[in-house]
Design an enzyme around this catalytic site. Structure first.
Site, short mmCIF file in Angstrom:
data_model
loop_
_atom_site.label_atom_id
_atom_site.label_comp_id
_atom_site.label_asym_id
_atom_site.label_seq_id
_atom_site.Cartn_x
_atom_site.Cartn_y
_atom_site.Cartn_z
CG ASP A 241 59.66 -57.85 63.38
OD1 ASP A 241 60.37 -57.38 62.50
OD2 ASP A 241 59.38 -59.07 63.47
CD GLU A 295 50.21 -49.00 80.59
OE1 GLU A 295 51.33 -49.22 81.11
OE2 GLU A 295 49.38 -49.90 80.35
#
Ligand code: GLC
Length: 567
Positions: A241, A295
């Site tokens: 956002d 990751e």
């Protein structure tokens, strides 16, 4: 022509609706345009192939009659998503929130708001989607929290508490007023006085949405942990956002007045947000966020980038990747004619780095409904364009049935934007109204009083359109299915063709295979002047049998066709 006059109005409205948008600050430089694709971004990445469907749970399906859509309601509707063929759902915030801004004011990033259900409900939804091969991405709101968040509650108490520096605090100006002239998107100064600290805090949006301080390493860590919390649960990525405003100018320099502003410009947009938006340091934050995402395998990071096309390129990243998909709203801003459309699309493809994957968005919880802008017939053309142009398509729930702007009586307005900046057509409630499943009064959405009124036009509902073989919904479904099975449409190169006669057309080519798409943007018949032979795969009228076709070809009013070229 209805389409053209309403789109012009829409373009004007858009100018005033440039809520979170900014002007160009950093056009992509040549180095950035050279573009790099991260090793993990192969052409088989799921998000290149998926249609991404935005759902605001609050307006999707209510399960307990309280008038608010919820997670158990969404769970009941997963069959529909499967039937439609979407590849991923983007869920707007379902986190704990006082709900001053459609859930974008979060008081706990790692909890589900009871209005939506429980963490178990969330896990059920995630599991059911995955079982049907549908990915789930969540909204990630790194820029601000609710003022009810424990971090802010602590930060506001003193200048030396452990979280004192987690938000953007500043001294008053010498006259005791706000530190500078920065304005909130929602009106008024972006600074709010806090008595316990005798300082101001900064809020890009509501006063109850203080901005986090992304210059603080601990904030990085804390936000990374919230991402891992959801990624560990199996979420497939995030929509970031307000991704352009994470860092504000360190010197707190005043924003300059916008020389183009006039009486139609909403007050919060009268200054150019040079020192609050799009700071180069904000790009470092996106790189950090991307690092956390990477990751994990096969996750997607898309993000909100409002404004002009030519600033979109640098959101992809340079030597370090940023967003996989900076959301591209260009189709909503274009004039609806062949010449303007081909220019808009060309400008977008030119603005993104080589090797970067495009995307096209035709709706969202901050955008006026496109069916209202374009009209019914043109919405069918847009559907064909969206599903055949190179890039990931984004739909907002309801766009597939041509949902229109819903009339909201003044006493039912919920959007703080409309309440705080009145009279500029900024209300976002009309596009956020609950989805119509049936033609009944409450539309199959709820048995109670819906949180916002449903559209008065009961004919545009999902069940009705499912039963109508030639409806917009069935057109979407067929186009999505075609897209999935035609490697050319998924991966093929985009080859523009010269548009004239109101027909916008282009080809998609992969190896020896070629598909052409021709869209008559006019409400009168037009001759599509092409030479060649092929087989029609589908018309927007959904009435042409697959059959031989040879150019030049007459297209009916507002007709689009997809043709596989004979080799
Ligand atoms: C984003 C959201 C918008 C919200 C704002 C502030 O722009 O899309 O709906 O109002 O952030 O949180």
């Amino acid at each position: 022509m209805r389409g053209s006059s309403s789109i012009c109005r829409a373009v004007r409205n858009h100018r005033i609706q440039r809520t979170f948008g900014t002007h160009v600050r950093h056009p992509p430089n040549q180095k950035e345009l050279a573009g790099r694709v991260s090793a993990k971004e192969t052409s088989t990445a799921w998000w290149r192939n998926a249609v991404i469907y935005e759902i605001a749970a609050i307006s999707f399906q209510d399960s307990n009659g309280d008038g608010y859509g919820d997670l158990p309601g969404l769970l009941q509707r997963i069959d529909y998503l499967k039937w439609l063929g979407v590849g991923a759902v983007w869920l707007t915030p379902i986190y704990k929130s006082p709900d001053h801004d459609f859930g974008y004011d979060i008081s706990d990033f790692c909890a589900v708001d009871p209005r939506y259900g429980t963490m178990e409900d969330f896990e059920r939804v995630l599991h059911a989607l995955h079982k049907d091969g549908i990915k789930l991405i969540l909204d990630f709101v790194p820029n601000h929290t609710s003022d009810q968040h424990a971090w802010f509650q602590e930060s506001r108490t003193s200048r030396d508490n452990p979280k004192a520096d987690w938000y953007v605090w500043a001294e008053a100006a010498p006259n005791g007023g706000p530190p500078n002239n920065w304005l909130s998107r929602f009106g008024g100064s972006a600074w709010e006085w806090c008595e316990p600290r005798r300082q101001f805090y900064y809020h890009s949006f509501l006063t109850s949405q203080p901005d986090l301080n992304w210059r603080n390493e601990q904030v990085h860590q804390a936000m990374a942990d919230t991402m891992r919390f959801w990624l560990d649960r199996g979420v497939d990525g995030f929509r970031v956002d307000a991704s352009a405003v994470l860092i504000k100018d360190e010197l707190l320099r005043d924003n300059p007045p916008d020389p183009e502003a006039d009486d139609t410009t909403p007050p919060p947009q009268k200054y150019m947000p040079v020192f609050t938006d799009d700071r180069p340091e904000a790009m470092r934050c996106l790189e950090y966020v991307r690092g956390v995402l990477d990751e994990y395998d096969e996750r997607l990071l898309c993000g909100e980038v409002q404004g002009k096309t030519d600033r979109i390129g640098h959101f992809y990243g340079n030597s370090k990747p940023r967003l996989h998909l900076p959301l591209n709203f260009a189709l909503l801003d274009t004039q609806w004619n062949a010449i303007a459309l081909q220019a808009t699309i060309d400008a977008y493809f030119n603005a993104i780095p080589d090797g970067a994957w495009p995307d096209f968005v035709i709706g969202g919880h901050d955008k006026h409904r496109v069916a209202t802008k374009l009209g019914e017939a043109q919405s069918r053309i847009l559907a064909m364009l969206l599903m055949t142009i190179r890039g990931t398509p984004f739909l907002f729930a309801g766009d597939e049935i041509g949902s229109e702007q819903v009339k909201i009586p003044p006493d039912r307005v919920r959007d703080p934007f409309e309440k705080l900046v009145k009279g500029f057509g900024l209300n976002r409630d009309p596009e956020r109204a609950p989805l119509r499943w049936h033609n009944t009064e409450r539309g199959g959405f709820t048995t109670g009083e819906p949180w916002l009124p449903l559209s008065e036009d009961r004919s545009r509902n999902i069940e009705g359109q499912r039963c109508d073989a030639r409806s917009l919904l069935n057109l979407y479904r067929e186009l999505i299915a075609l897209r999935r099975t035609e490697p050319c449409l998924l991966h093929g190169e985009y080859r523009p063709r010269r548009s004239h006669n109101d027909v916008f057309w282009f080809a998609r080519a992969l190896g020896k295979a070629e598909i052409v798409v021709a869209l008559n943007l006019c409400r009168e018949p037009r001759l599509w002047e092409w030479q060649g032979r092929g087989v029609t795969l589908i018309s927007t009228y959904l009435d042409r049998e697959p059959g031989k076709i040879e150019g030049p070809t007459h297209l009916r009013p507002n007709e689009g066709v997809i043709v596989r070229i004979n080799q």
